[in-house]
Scaffold this active site. Structure first.
Site, PDB file in Angstrom:
ATOM      1  N   HIS A 425       0.826  -1.206   0.000  1.00  0.00           N
ATOM      2  CA  HIS A 425       0.000   0.000   0.000  1.00  0.00           C
ATOM      3  C   HIS A 425       0.867   1.266   0.000  1.00  0.00           C
ATOM      4  O   HIS A 425       0.729   2.129  -0.869  1.00  0.00           O
ATOM      5  CB  HIS A 425      -0.893  -0.040   1.249  1.00  0.00           C
ATOM      6  CG  HIS A 425      -1.759   1.159   1.435  1.00  0.00           C
ATOM      7  ND1 HIS A 425      -3.126   1.111   1.323  1.00  0.00           N
ATOM      8  CD2 HIS A 425      -1.463   2.449   1.736  1.00  0.00           C
ATOM      9  CE1 HIS A 425      -3.632   2.316   1.542  1.00  0.00           C
ATOM     10  NE2 HIS A 425      -2.634   3.156   1.793  1.00  0.00           N
ATOM     11  N   GLU A 426       1.786   1.341   0.957  1.00  0.00           N
ATOM     12  CA  GLU A 426       2.607   2.556   1.070  1.00  0.00           C
ATOM     13  C   GLU A 426       3.509   2.734  -0.140  1.00  0.00           C
ATOM     14  O   GLU A 426       3.744   3.857  -0.589  1.00  0.00           O
ATOM     15  CB  GLU A 426       3.435   2.533   2.357  1.00  0.00           C
ATOM     16  CG  GLU A 426       2.615   2.519   3.640  1.00  0.00           C
ATOM     17  CD  GLU A 426       1.584   3.632   3.721  1.00  0.00           C
ATOM     18  OE1 GLU A 426       1.799   4.704   3.121  1.00  0.00           O
ATOM     19  OE2 GLU A 426       0.545   3.421   4.375  1.00  0.00           O
TER      20      GLU A 426
END
Ligand SMILES: [Zn+2]
Length: 639
Positions: A425-426
């Site tokens: 995600h990041e």
């Protein structure tokens, strides 16, 4: 904390207050992981290198002093904007360059501070950077009123005459002109700009209470183990397979918050009052309208989101009924039953950071070589602080504010699947930042939250699909299907519920009704009952757990969660399209990411083939959830 965005938030009408500031790209995530195990191989990449920002503290301080002095001199440009395209360009470039440096200063200060929140020298430096940003906003508060005074006709002529002005500042100038009805005179703008640091304080207070100073109880679990219920341990043990244990940690943790219900209510009320104050000052009808204005977001998007999430509640309830059956619960399903995984693996999978990198690269193959190249570049550099440590900021975020440097990522990787998903995600944010920085000048690189979370959650979906597809056996397949389901509950339904709560508390204040912690708890209870289907007999909501709102940092982010939920639907739309269509959908998606903040997010989405004001993307998400449920039921039937 997303410090820089936090300041922007308090100045929502950026057309007037924070002109073309690409410093708001630090995406915080709500779920902090727990303890870590590092391997020797991982340790080499475990820490970020802040010397890419400044060689040392002395260099930071020198730049700070230089930037502050330069901000004081910006007044020389006052009254020059209308003199001609060259004069306008010169002034805007001078201001933009300072914004760029302040973002870099701020990034350094906040990253250093987040590594150990107990070091007060770091906190002070962070506040110093915050103050500089406020100071710069004050020093440039005359810009928007002056542009409005120059007027649309002249600005258009300047844009037509000067290519650089057009390439770097057209969006800013046109957007500023759009803000005319909400832009005040120079004096009033100056006063509003100076409220920045002050209005950021409720979030700071909340963060301090929630992350550090809340007195937390110690509980004795059924196996005799004693656990101090900090946020991470609470999040770990609420997943316990032993129902009595998860009830115990729920009772004790929410019991601790209940004692601060009044304090938490006052802090959040102060935040809402700040949102309301800024909206009123700028002549918006409501705080929601003020929050939507910078993105030029049509009202229908919010309404469609809430209506579609409510329409999809039967799908959420279908999941909860399945959960009840699989957990073997024979009496009422309770709120604490949301957390234990439905499918346990005999050996809990463990993903080192190196494995997380490898699997993420594999799973994101559908996004193509260009995308993967940027990811590899990041993996090969020191951009991450990856493991938990004492005093370090919880949760995870990507900070992409230092335009000339590179993204930074703070993670608390503990090796479980959730950690790997957060990792993917990041890094989705980090690649988005790189794509935007590559394609856009500084002034247009800063992308909206609406698009940001599509870039990151799309990665989580692709990762989950990959894990399901490559599962070694039926048990593993079920495990990842279960994770996929749970992620839709937490990132969509839960966030839309947050969005409804946030709107409701703003409306209470706007309609002159008193707000208090107790009242917030009652309102939150109502929403929990609706979302979790108490009337439908799906789940019984215990009022003791309705203080949950008190811990959620996102209510301090001025309608952040609603954008979050919208972009999750966007992610589902794009992920499905990339899987089904391949190259053309991928190209549309990468064009969207590369567009950064060069246009309004609703328009950018639409150009990429996704209309967020229509039910389509939200239904794609509900369909995705139903598909996961179908697969689980089919596998269960085989047993
Ligand atoms: Zn995110």
């Amino acid at each position: 904390m997303r410090p820089i965005q936090l300041l922007i938030r308090t100045l929502p009408c950026f057309v007037a207050a924070a002109p073309f500031f690409a410093a708001s790209v630090a995406w915080a995530e709500p779920t902090p992981p727990t303890a870590a195990t590092a391997t020797a191989a991982d340790t080499a990449i475990a820490t970020w290198d802040l010397t890419d920002l400044y060689a040392n503290l002395a260099a930071w301080e020198a730049s700070y002093a230089r930037t502050r002095a330069a901000a004081d001199k910006l007044a020389v440009y006052k009254g020059t904007l209308g003199k001609g395209p060259a004069a306008m360009l010169k002034a805007l470039v001078a201001i933009s360059d300072l914004n760029r440096e302040v973002a870099r200063l701020y990034t350094y200060a906040s990253l250093a501070s987040d590594l150990d929140l107990r070091v007060s020298a770091n906190l002070e430096r962070n506040q110093q950077a915050q103050a500089l940003l406020t100071h710069l906003n004050e020093s440039t508060s005359w810009v928007a009123p002056e542009i409005l005074h120059v007027g649309a006709k002249k600005v258009s002529a300047f844009l037509a005459a000067d290519k650089t002005l057009r390439e770097r500042f057209d969006y800013f100038l046109n957007n500023t002109l759009r803000g005319a009805p909400h832009t005040l005179g120079a004096e009033a703008e100056g006063i509003l700009a100076s409220t920045g640091s002050l209005l950021a304080q409720p979030d700071t207070l909340h963060s301090q209470l929630a992350n550090a100073e809340l007195p937390v109880p110690t509980v004795t679990l059924s196996d005799g183990k004693q656990v101090k219920l900090s946020q991470p341990t609470f999040q770990k043990y609420r997943q316990s397979a032993v129902r009595a244990d998860r009830k115990l940690v729920f009772d004790e943790y929410w019991g601790a918050w209940k004692k601060f219900e009044g304090t938490a209510g006052s802090m959040l009320t102060t935040q809402i009052m700040g949102d309301h104050f800024t909206a009123q000052s700028r002549k918006f009808g409501t705080a929601l309208q003020a929050a939507q204005f910078p993105d030029n977001m049509p009202d229908t998007v919010y309404r469609t989101l809430v209506a579609e999430a409510n329409a999809a509640l039967p799908t959420l309830h279908r999941y909860l009924r399945l959960r009840k059956r699989l957990l073997g619960i024979t009496d009422d399903l309770r709120y604490y039953d949301n957390y234990p995984p439905m499918f346990q693996l005999a050996n809990e999978p463990h993903f080192s950071v190196a494995e997380s990198e490898r699997i993420t690269l594999e799973a994101l193959q559908p996004l193509g070589e260009d995308y993967l190249g940027l990811l590899r570049k990041g993996f090969g550099s020191r951009w991450m602080s990856v493991y938990p440590q004492e005093g370090k900021k919880l949760g995870a975020y990507m900070n992409g504010s230092a335009y000339d440097v590179h993204p930074y990522l703070l993670l608390n990787h503990n090796g479980d699947y959730d950690s790997m998903s957060t990792f993917a995600h990041e890094w989705g944010h980090a690649v988005h930042t790189q794509l935007a920085a590559r394609a856009q000048p500084f002034e247009k690189a800063n992308y909206s939250t609406f698009i940001a979370e599509s870039a990151s959650i799309g990665n989580e979906m692709l990762l989950n699909d990959y894990m399901v597809e490559h599962a070694a056996n039926r048990e593993e397949k079920l495990y990842y299907l279960g994770e996929g389901l749970e992620s839709i509950r937490t990132t969509y339904f839960r966030q839309v519920m947050f969005a409804e709560f946030e709107l409701a508390i703003h409306e209470e204040l706007e309609q002159g009704r008193p707000l208090s912690g107790e009242r917030m708890t009652a309102m939150y209870c109502g929403l929990l009952r609706k979302y979790y289907g108490e009337a439908e007999g799906v789940m019984k909501i215990d009022p003791e757990y309705c203080t949950e709102w008190a811990v959620v940092p996102h209510f301090y982010y001025n309608f952040y969660v609603y954008q979050y939920a919208t972009s999750i639907a966007g992610a589902a739309g794009f992920t499905d399209a990339v899987i089904k269509e391949g190259a053309p959908a991928r190209a549309r998606f990468l064009t969207l990411l590369s567009a950064g903040g060069s246009d309004y997010p609703y328009e950018l989405y639409k150009r990429a083939g996704v209309d967020m004001a229509t039910p389509g993307p939200y239904r794609a998400l509900a369909a995705r959830m139903n598909h996961l449920l179908d697969e689980i039921e089919a596998l269960e039937a085989q047993k």
